[in-house]
Design an enzyme around this catalytic site. Structure first.
Site, PDB file in Angstrom:
ATOM      1  N   ARG B  39      58.807  35.092  30.602  1.00 27.29           N
ATOM      2  CA  ARG B  39      60.048  35.592  30.023  1.00 27.29           C
ATOM      3  C   ARG B  39      61.118  35.602  31.100  1.00 27.29           C
ATOM      4  O   ARG B  39      61.493  36.636  31.618  1.00 27.29           O
ATOM      5  CB  ARG B  39      59.811  36.986  29.468  1.00 27.29           C
ATOM      6  CG  ARG B  39      60.871  37.428  28.487  1.00 27.29           C
ATOM      7  CD  ARG B  39      60.498  38.768  27.939  1.00 27.29           C
ATOM      8  NE  ARG B  39      60.207  39.701  29.023  1.00 27.29           N
ATOM      9  CZ  ARG B  39      59.534  40.832  28.862  1.00 27.29           C
ATOM     10  NH1 ARG B  39      59.059  41.158  27.700  1.00 27.29           N
ATOM     11  NH2 ARG B  39      59.322  41.634  29.875  1.00 27.29           N
ATOM     12  N   ASP B 175      35.766  34.016  38.209  1.00 20.59           N
ATOM     13  CA  ASP B 175      35.325  35.062  39.111  1.00 20.59           C
ATOM     14  C   ASP B 175      35.404  34.399  40.473  1.00 20.59           C
ATOM     15  O   ASP B 175      34.537  33.612  40.837  1.00 20.59           O
ATOM     16  CB  ASP B 175      33.896  35.480  38.762  1.00 20.59           C
ATOM     17  CG  ASP B 175      33.452  36.671  39.571  1.00 20.59           C
ATOM     18  OD1 ASP B 175      33.954  36.811  40.703  1.00 20.59           O
ATOM     19  OD2 ASP B 175      32.627  37.457  39.083  1.00 20.59           O
ATOM     20  N   HIS B 176      36.488  34.682  41.210  1.00 19.98           N
ATOM     21  CA  HIS B 176      36.760  33.840  42.377  1.00 19.98           C
ATOM     22  C   HIS B 176      35.675  33.952  43.428  1.00 19.98           C
ATOM     23  O   HIS B 176      35.520  33.094  44.265  1.00 19.98           O
ATOM     24  CB  HIS B 176      38.128  34.166  42.976  1.00 19.98           C
ATOM     25  CG  HIS B 176      38.208  35.534  43.542  1.00 19.98           C
ATOM     26  ND1 HIS B 176      38.615  36.602  42.784  1.00 19.98           N
ATOM     27  CD2 HIS B 176      37.910  36.014  44.756  1.00 19.98           C
ATOM     28  CE1 HIS B 176      38.566  37.684  43.524  1.00 19.98           C
ATOM     29  NE2 HIS B 176      38.148  37.361  44.725  1.00 19.98           N
ATOM     30  N   GLU B 214      36.071  46.987  51.057  1.00 15.95           N
ATOM     31  CA  GLU B 214      37.442  46.618  51.399  1.00 15.95           C
ATOM     32  C   GLU B 214      37.997  47.668  52.332  1.00 15.95           C
ATOM     33  O   GLU B 214      37.678  48.854  52.200  1.00 15.95           O
ATOM     34  CB  GLU B 214      38.300  46.541  50.138  1.00 15.95           C
ATOM     35  CG  GLU B 214      37.930  45.376  49.252  1.00 15.95           C
ATOM     36  CD  GLU B 214      38.724  45.395  47.962  1.00 15.95           C
ATOM     37  OE1 GLU B 214      39.764  44.732  47.921  1.00 15.95           O
ATOM     38  OE2 GLU B 214      38.313  46.091  47.025  1.00 15.95           O
ATOM     39  N   ASP B 233      35.653  47.339  38.311  1.00 19.80           N
ATOM     40  CA  ASP B 233      36.459  46.343  39.011  1.00 19.80           C
ATOM     41  C   ASP B 233      35.579  45.345  39.757  1.00 19.80           C
ATOM     42  O   ASP B 233      35.910  44.171  39.838  1.00 19.80           O
ATOM     43  CB  ASP B 233      37.403  47.060  39.989  1.00 19.80           C
ATOM     44  CG  ASP B 233      38.420  46.121  40.604  1.00 19.80           C
ATOM     45  OD1 ASP B 233      38.859  45.197  39.890  1.00 19.80           O
ATOM     46  OD2 ASP B 233      38.764  46.298  41.776  1.00 19.80           O
ATOM     47  N   HIS B 238      31.490  40.836  40.173  1.00 21.82           N
ATOM     48  CA  HIS B 238      31.090  40.180  41.423  1.00 21.82           C
ATOM     49  C   HIS B 238      29.659  40.518  41.832  1.00 21.82           C
ATOM     50  O   HIS B 238      28.855  39.643  42.109  1.00 21.82           O
ATOM     51  CB  HIS B 238      32.008  40.602  42.576  1.00 21.82           C
ATOM     52  CG  HIS B 238      33.455  40.350  42.307  1.00 21.82           C
ATOM     53  ND1 HIS B 238      33.889  39.219  41.661  1.00 21.82           N
ATOM     54  CD2 HIS B 238      34.558  41.055  42.611  1.00 21.82           C
ATOM     55  CE1 HIS B 238      35.208  39.270  41.568  1.00 21.82           C
ATOM     56  NE2 HIS B 238      35.645  40.369  42.135  1.00 21.82           N
TER      57      HIS B 238
END
Lengths: 303, 484
Positions: B39, B175-176, B214, B233, B238
């Protein structure tokens, strides 16, 4: 060498990977992390000792230099690999409030699942295990002989706060003495009635040696003063005559025992890299040191 | 390829740079074109500029003008809302024009880099405008990102929406993690070698720890993260996928179908511990010092309520009831603001049944382990005992290390590059199918329900390795977490 200013732990970790790749070998073969807590003046010598010790124990060496705790928190670092080093090393300078939280910088840089040793080359915290950096380690190495403040009390303080994993280089220094004395009694199992240790007035090693003999032989042990260097004489008094090791020059000792000819023994005062390398060989609890430290405190109380 | 949500982080930081990198490596088909849909009142050139900026900033390979120019010729932009019929009509014309001028031959991939709430609207529009059904000899594929739902019911609903419009074989769930070299290397390591297979079972393996840590907090993702939490998450997708790859039996071949069958078998054999309170843990980071910087706690993050019960750390113990793995616990943990950024799978072996050495010699000897590092510096470490140099017999753990990325190539292809390429090639071995997604939710749902009833998660200090409850959870089994 990679120079980092105003960085953080992740920045230093990335620099390690980068320099490994640059050095041509991305794989790591290190067996432990050695954290050195030191001030700017003593850093050079400490790193030299660590470098030599790392030949025997490939390690990631993190020299943490705690600066002024006032002002804005800043982390600067120099990361290097190779150049006569077997492992990796980083010199990490902390300024400002982060000085009170050095473990937050060090923890992310510890090698995965490998032992951690913390070494205070000069002044150590009075309770190393309770120190934020000391708490990260399995092995905490202090050096009472190198203390710059309250020299006379340094060893007692360390003995008083002894807990599993603590050790002092003053103890490592007397390993050859202990080996020699033990061997002497092994060869001639005579009954010792009394013993004496002579050394410099302030010599934590001499104090420990006296405490050790006291603890092992359960006989009175005198601690006498001389001009040094270090420990100059140990005498074990037996009914057959004295067993004596005298070392006046800090290099060569003469060893005499009843009914035997006097023999010269190489008993050089040991240098720092040697001491450190020996200390890094043992990561398990040192029961004999524990008993000796306890005995030393008892002796001090009596005195 | 049609990219929905071009202005989002994901598009700018991952998808666009990956497309450029693929082009730069010469891996994109001739005539590859990229249509942006958003948009925004943009012309094709404005869109090209956005892509240009993101490529310059985030691409991993060198910027080459000639590659860029050839690629940029195929850039188009279609402005509009997801409920705007005219815009989708416009999109259809743009795509048809590209089929003509660039020779894309009616092969289209739709990349939905948008929140899942819009999947329905977009899918319906694509169907209505005849964009979703291929003519014979053509293909249509749709690419979606995690989260694939927030529980079993929502995952099914999401799948129904997409399944109505696209065939199940043409839905690619990115799923990288699964595009990482090392994840693929797990398969190579396990099934191409003879060395590991004999010990890869409960006779030798004591337990398995799968960690994704992380060092950062939630950053600007408050809107997405609050109410979702670490388990949804990360663990659901993963970590479950990593577990499936580590635990599965040998597939009959490396094609998508055979892999899927084996992964499904693992996920279907997962059993939860009976006492969820004793064998799971969750936490929430609090203010403190991490990595040499002062950081704020989760509840002080912008957009998070003071009393949020969202977990930022989650650890679960799972069992796999198969002959190979019965009795071997799999510990999965993930968290934000932990000691460092690391993802790894650690296979921890049992201790040798007998030691001919004295107890003091082996005091410092731990369990042998194979550690597969997924990120950073991808590779593998084998941990075993060795004699410490010196006169005494002391045995201590040492590491044998293999670093993947730099051993083979300077820079292995980034996960997104591989996945986008796989989408274009129609080769889905690494993409989780909806059955896998649903099974993962089926495993996780009881844990999430249990947590939902138990109030707020335990606090843990930033920059450490999680809450004490997680350590206690392993201590109950007589084990400890590895420091990764």
């Amino acid at each position: 060498m990679i120079e980092l200013t105003e960085t953080n732990a992740a920045g230093i970790a990335a620099a390690f990977v980068r320099s490994r790749t640059q050095a041509g070998s991305p794989a790591m073969g290190m067996v432990m992390t050695l954290v050195i807590v030191v001030d700017e003046d003593a850093a050079h010598d400490a790193l030299r000792a660590a470098r030599l010790a790392a030949r025997e124990h490939p390690a990631r060496v993190l020299a943490v230099i705690l600066g002024d705790a006032r002002g804005r928190a800043r982390v600067n670092a120099q990361v290097a690999i190779g150049d006569d080093w077997t492992g990796e090393n980083a010199m990490i300078r902390l300024h400002g409030e982060v000085v009170k939280h050095p473990e937050s910088v060090v923890l992310p840089l510890l090698l995965p699942d490998s032992p951690v040793t913390v070494w205070w080359p000069t002044d150590a915290p009075s309770d190393p295990a309770a120190d934020p950096l000391g708490a990260l380690a399995q092995r905490r190495i202090t050096d009472a002989a190198a203390a710059t403040k309250s020299k006379t009390k340094a060893l007692q303080t360390q003995c008083a706060s002894y807990t599993k994993g603590n050790t002092d280089l003053a103890w490592t220094r007397i390993t050859p003495w202990r080996a020699l004395l033990a061997a002497a009694l092994d060869q001639q199992p005579l009954k010792v009635r009394r013993a004496s240790v002579t050394g410099e007035r302030i010599s934590p090693s001499a104090d420990l040696l006296a405490a050790w003999l006291n603890d092992r032989l359960r006989v009175p042990v005198d601690r006498r003063n001389s001009a040094g260097p270090g420990i100059t004489e140990v005498v074990l008094d037996t009914a057959e005559g004295p067993i004596r090791i005298a070392r006046t020059d800090g290099r060569l000792a003469s060893f005499s025992s009843p009914d035997r000819p006097d023999r010269p023994v190489a008993l050089r005062r040991r240098d720092l890299p040697d001491l450190l390398a020996e200390e890094l060989r043992h990561l398990d609890e040192d029961d004999v040191y524990q008993a000796t430290a306890k005995r030393l405190l008892k002796r001090e109380q009596k005195a | 390829m049609v990219l929905f949500g071009v202005t989002g982080d994901l598009s700018r930081k991952k998808v666009m740079p990956a497309i450029y990198d693929l082009a730069n490596r010469g891996l994109l088909p001739a005539g590859f074109s990229l249509v942006g849909f958003a948009r925004r009142d943009w012309a094709d050139e404005d869109f090209a500029q956005i892509v240009h900026d993101s490529v310059r900033q985030h691409s991993r390979t060198e910027f080459r003008e000639e590659v860029w120019r050839q690629l940029a010729e195929g850039f188009r932009f279609v402005p509009g809302d997801f409920d705007d019929d005219a815009a989708f009509g416009n999109l259809r014309r743009t795509i048809e024009e590209l089929d003509e001028s660039r020779g894309t031959q009616g092969n289209h991939a739709f990349y939905l880099a948008i929140p899942p709430t819009f999947f329905g609207a977009v899918a319906a529009q694509l169907k209505e405008h005849g964009l979703a059904r291929p003519e014979p000899g053509q293909w249509r594929r749709v690419v979606v990102e995690k989260p694939f739902g927030h529980d079993l019911a929502s995952a099914r609903a999401l799948n129904d929406i997409l399944g109505e419009v696209f065939e199940s074989g043409s839905i690619f769930r990115i799923d990288h993690y699964l595009g990482k070299e090392t994840v693929q290397n797990i398969l190579a390591m396990r099934f191409a070698n003879n060395l590991f297979e004999p010990v890869w079972n409960g006779n030798y393996v004591d337990h398995v720890q799968i960690t994704m840590a992380e060092d950062v907090g939630i950053g600007g993702r408050a809107g997405y993260y609050d109410g979702v939490g670490a388990a949804r998450d990360v663990i659901q997708n993963h970590l479950m996928q990593l577990m499936a790859l580590v635990a599965m039996e040998e597939p009959t071949s490396f094609d998508a179908e055979s892999l899927r069958v084996e992964k499904l078998k693992v996920l279907a054999s997962v059993v939860l511990p009976k006492r969820l309170d004793l064998h799971t843990a969750r936490g929430q980071y609090t203010a403190g010092w991490a990595g040499g910087e002062q950081v704020i706690g989760f509840c002080e993050e912008e957009g998070i309520g003071k009393t949020s019960a969202t977990e930022t750390y989650a650890a679960v113990k799972l069992g796999i009831d198969t002959r190979r793995w019965a009795g071997v616990p799999f510990y999965l943990r993930t968290g934000k603001r932990l000691g460092r950024r690391v993802t790894e799978v650690a296979i921890v072996f049992k201790k040798a049944p007998h030691q001919p050495f004295s107890a003091t010699s082996t005091e410092e000897l731990g369990n042998n382990a194979i550690v597969i590092r997924v990120q950073p510096d991808e590779g593998m470490t084998i941990r075993f005992g060795s004699k410490v140099p010196g006169t005494a017999m002391e045995i201590r753990d040492v590491n044998m290390d293999f670093a993947y990325g730099s051993s083979f190539t300077e820079a292995s292809p980034e996960a997104y590059e591989r996945l986008i390429l796989d989408v274009l090639l129609g080769d889905p071995p690494l993409f989780p199918r909806h059955e896998e997604v649903e099974l993962s939710w089926q495993i996780l749902d009881p844990i999430l329900d249990h947590w939902a009833k138990k109030g707020r998660p335990d606090a843990y200090p930033s920059g450490g390795w999680g809450p004490t409850s997680a350590d206690a959870m392993l201590a109950r089994d007589g084990r400890v977490w590895r420091r990764p």
